[in-house]
Design a protein around this motif. Structure first.
Motif, mmCIF file in Angstrom:
data_model
loop_
_atom_site.group_PDB
_atom_site.id
_atom_site.type_symbol
_atom_site.label_atom_id
_atom_site.label_comp_id
_atom_site.label_asym_id
_atom_site.label_seq_id
_atom_site.Cartn_x
_atom_site.Cartn_y
_atom_site.Cartn_z
ATOM 1 N N LEU A 96 89.878 33.758 50.242
ATOM 2 C CA LEU A 96 89.498 32.556 49.497
ATOM 3 C C LEU A 96 89.418 32.788 48.004
ATOM 4 N N ARG A 97 90.019 33.871 47.517
ATOM 5 C CA ARG A 97 89.818 34.177 46.110
ATOM 6 C C ARG A 97 90.410 33.129 45.190
ATOM 7 N N GLU A 98 91.496 32.476 45.644
ATOM 8 C CA GLU A 98 92.102 31.452 44.784
ATOM 9 C C GLU A 98 91.566 30.070 45.108
ATOM 10 N N ALA A 99 90.747 29.967 46.131
ATOM 11 C CA ALA A 99 90.305 28.652 46.597
ATOM 12 C C ALA A 99 89.209 28.113 45.690
ATOM 13 N N PRO A 100 88.897 26.803 45.807
ATOM 14 C CA PRO A 100 87.790 26.257 45.025
ATOM 15 C C PRO A 100 86.495 27.013 45.323
#
Lengths: 309, 376
Positions: A96-100
């Motif tokens: 989820l590092r690029e997720a909101p």
């Protein structure tokens, strides 16, 4: 005066534990900008694993002195928690590092619920009493009573924090961590392996959590599968109080929160003429937090955040 | 193949189709309690009514988190304020029995005041600092509710308030079964229809807000506060308005909760509850009304449905392997993690957000890859 000193001593002991947990929050926050809600649960699992090992050792009848048993319990809890912290990051947060950011927050909450319930299935719903392994002989000190356990907790916490400061400010890994927290992209360009650094952050934070877990359960003499949640909240509050992302801030915030809480619990009755009792100690802690943030919006030691660039 | 697709596209544009869909939805919603009762039993009608209540609550939080982008982890405080206000003013506890039509605006107004009270000192805070302050505020409210039974008994402490008056609309008491046009309507159905009507009203208000000047101002602040201020938006007032609006939605839901339950205690207003409401908003799709509604329904129904894990194990393995009460929350937590891994912007995000996110994701991934190449 006696009450004041006594509450101050209790507060410092509690604060040392808060500070250890708060460091875990603040390190992860400094690098990923994520509130790792599952950190409190890592503390709880550390306490539970240590307790299980200690109980097994005591039941086996091997005549070992108390401190050695405690050390063995800790030696089992630390690697378990390190592995757990590593796994949590790998499984839940890395994808989820690029997720909101809120998606990561919800994942953290989900992980916290999962860990709590796994612990409940393994260790049951009951309260486990923790045997006292260290001598609790009271020492009189200027009117206040201090036990060996309390002294030991404060000393060990101080030692660990000194070690952490050394690690972060004097070693290669520490430099990589500081670089990553400032700017992951550029740190990557300079040859820092960001994934390793993030994993190491989680592992170190979880090791501190394991120590704090054994400390808090030994201090209160009880361990329970939901103990991590409130402790985690308090520790996060401490981290924010000191200025999140700042190691010194977490230590200061933890100590302050512990002292404020115990002084608040000791004096709130007399201050309000018996109107508010010691149940309000949490109100005290949170009110101080709100006041501090109103006047210093980025915590006591946090850098002044300029308007987002 | 192509022909059906074209026909489907034409059908979707047809206003008659839209009307047909609305009528079908209306019929479904009106028939829902009867169908649920018949298929799953009366308890499920209650659960569905609760789902509607939580839709209102989540839409309130959606204003604060979804539109204005202010992370609030203590939202349940406003729910608690509404619930306790109703409980104290319409129960034998103080011997007061105010009517529903007076209580609802009162719940909204007092919760609104609390919202401003929380909002005013915290306007300068950002992101996670705000989150922890709101969380602290929620805890403070709960601790006061828990302890204000001495020296003066106001909230009756941990025991909570009992025997709260059921909701009455004029002479029509929702607590009694009625017979309308020959059809027997039990008490739970009454609440279902009331909540349905109010939930629709809240959805309507939300849609109108979203498309209003204020709604656009909120979104502007969420996207970039400095730019919003530069465009002439009074960020302080607009943020306060978001807090106040969200809080009053919470207050109204709280009042309804009180009347529906007949009992309130501080137990119902813990941090976990705040987090649950936040999960409803984020899981469904922040800032998107159908998404938030979906999230609320799922998070109310899922834990209840997971109660059937026991009988399911019985059917599959012939015996109960693990206590369903233990497994329930575990599965729930796993579901939260899994959904966020697979759909990080929520189950049903708005079109704009989905587009933004996929574009951003692509771009960011591209950048990351090059960074990691350099790192190796």
């Amino acid at each position: 005066m006696d009450i004041f000193l006594q509450q101050l001593v209790n507060g410092v002991v509690l604060g040392a534990i808060y500070a250890l947990v708060a460091l875990g929050y603040t390190m992860v926050y400094g690098i990923l900008g994520l509130i790792n809600f599952a950190h409190g649960e890592v503390v709880m699992i550390g306490a539970m694993v240590a307790l299980t090992v200690i109980q097994l050792l005591l039941a086996s009848g091997v005549p070992l002195p108390g401190p050695v048993v405690a050390a063995i319990g800790l030696a089992a809890a630390i690697p378990t928690c390190m592995l757990l912290g590593f796994a949590i990051e790998r499984v839940a947060y890395r994808p989820l590092r690029e997720a909101p950011r809120l998606a990561a927050l919800i994942t953290a909450i989900g992980m916290s619920i999962v860990l709590q319930n796994v612990a409940m299935i393994i260790w049951g719903r009951r309260y486990h009493s923790v045997p006292s392994l260290l001598p609790v002989t009271p020492h009189q000190f200027a009117g206040a009573t201090i036990t060996d356990l309390q002294i030991f907790i404060v000393l060990l916490a101080a030692l660990i924090m000194a070690g952490l400061l050394y690690l972060v400010h004097r070693t290669r890994l520490g430099r990589a961590m500081r670089a990553t927290s400032q700017n992951p992209e550029v740190a990557g360009l300079m040859g820092v392996n960001i994934n390793t650094v993030i994993s190491m952050t989680f592992i170190i934070g979880s090791a501190l959590a394991a120590v704090a877990g054994l400390m808090v359960s030994a201090y209160y003499g009880v361990a329970h599968y939901v103990m991590g949640f409130m402790l985690g909240l308090k520790a996060f509050t401490a981290a924010v109080l000191g200025g999140i992302g700042n190691l010194g801030g977490a230590m200061l915030g933890g100590l302050l929160l512990g002292v404020i809480e115990s002084l608040g619990a000791g004096y709130i009755g007399t201050l309000t003429g018996g109107f508010l009792g010691s149940h309000y100690q949490d109100v005290f802690a949170f009110t101080v937090l709100i006041l501090v943030l109103v006047f210093r919006p980025s915590g006591l030691l946090g850098e002044r955040v300029t308007e987002r660039s | 193949m192509l022909e059906t697709a074209q026909r489907w596209a034409r059908f979707k544009r047809d206003p008659r189709a839209a009307w047909a869909a609305y009528v079908a939805l209306a019929v479904l919603l009106i028939a829902l309690p009867f169908v649920t009762d018949w298929m799953l039993g009366r308890t499920w009608v209650r659960i569905v009514a609760f789902a509607l209540l939580y839709i209102m609550l989540a839409l309130g939080l959606n204003i604060v988190v979804g539109y204005a982008g202010l992370l609030d982890l203590g939202y349940v405080a406003f729910f608690a304020v509404g619930a306790y206000l109703y409980a104290l003013l319409a129960s034998p506890h103080f011997g007061l029995h105010l009517p529903f039509w007076l209580l609802m605006p009162l719940c909204a107004a007092i919760a609104c005041i609390f919202g401003v009270l929380l909002g005013a000192p915290t306007l300068r805070l950002r992101g996670d600092y705000l989150a922890i302050v709101t969380l602290g505020f929620g805890e403070i409210i709960r601790i006061f509710l828990n302890n204000l039974n001495a020296p003066v008994n106001i909230t009756n402490g941990p025991q909570g308030v009992n025997l709260i008056d059921p909701i009455r609309l004029g002479d029509f008491s929702l607590a009694q079964p009625h017979s309308i046009a020959g059809i027997a309507v039990p008490s739970v159905y009454n609440y279902y229809y009331l909540f349905l009507a109010l939930a629709l009203a809240v959805i309507f208000v939300s849609i109108r807000l979203e498309n209003s000047r204020i709604g656009r101002a909120w979104v502007a602040i969420r996207e970039d506060e400095v730019a919003a201020a530069a465009m002439g938006i009074n960020t302080r007032n607009v943020k306060l308005l978001a807090f106040a609006m969200g809080a009053s939605f919470g207050g109204i839901s709280g009042g309804l909760f009180s009347g529906f339950q007949g009992f309130v205690s501080p137990e119902s207003f813990t941090v976990i509850e705040s987090i649950m409401i936040l999960c409803m908003v984020v899981l469904g799709g922040m800032g998107h009304i159908p998404g938030v509604a979906l999230g609320s329904v799922l998070l109310v129904v899922l834990p209840e449905a997971l109660r059937y894990l026991g009988p399911l194990q019985q059917a599959l393995f012939g015996r109960v392997l693990a206590d369903p009460a233990d497994l329930r929350l575990l599965v729930f937590g796993l579901a939260l993690v899994l959904v966020m891994q697979l759909r990080p912007s929520g189950l049903w995000p708005s079109k704009i957000r989905r587009r933004e996110f996929s574009a951003q994701g692509e771009e960011a991934r591209h950048e990351r890859e090059s960074v990691y190449d350099a790192a190796r």
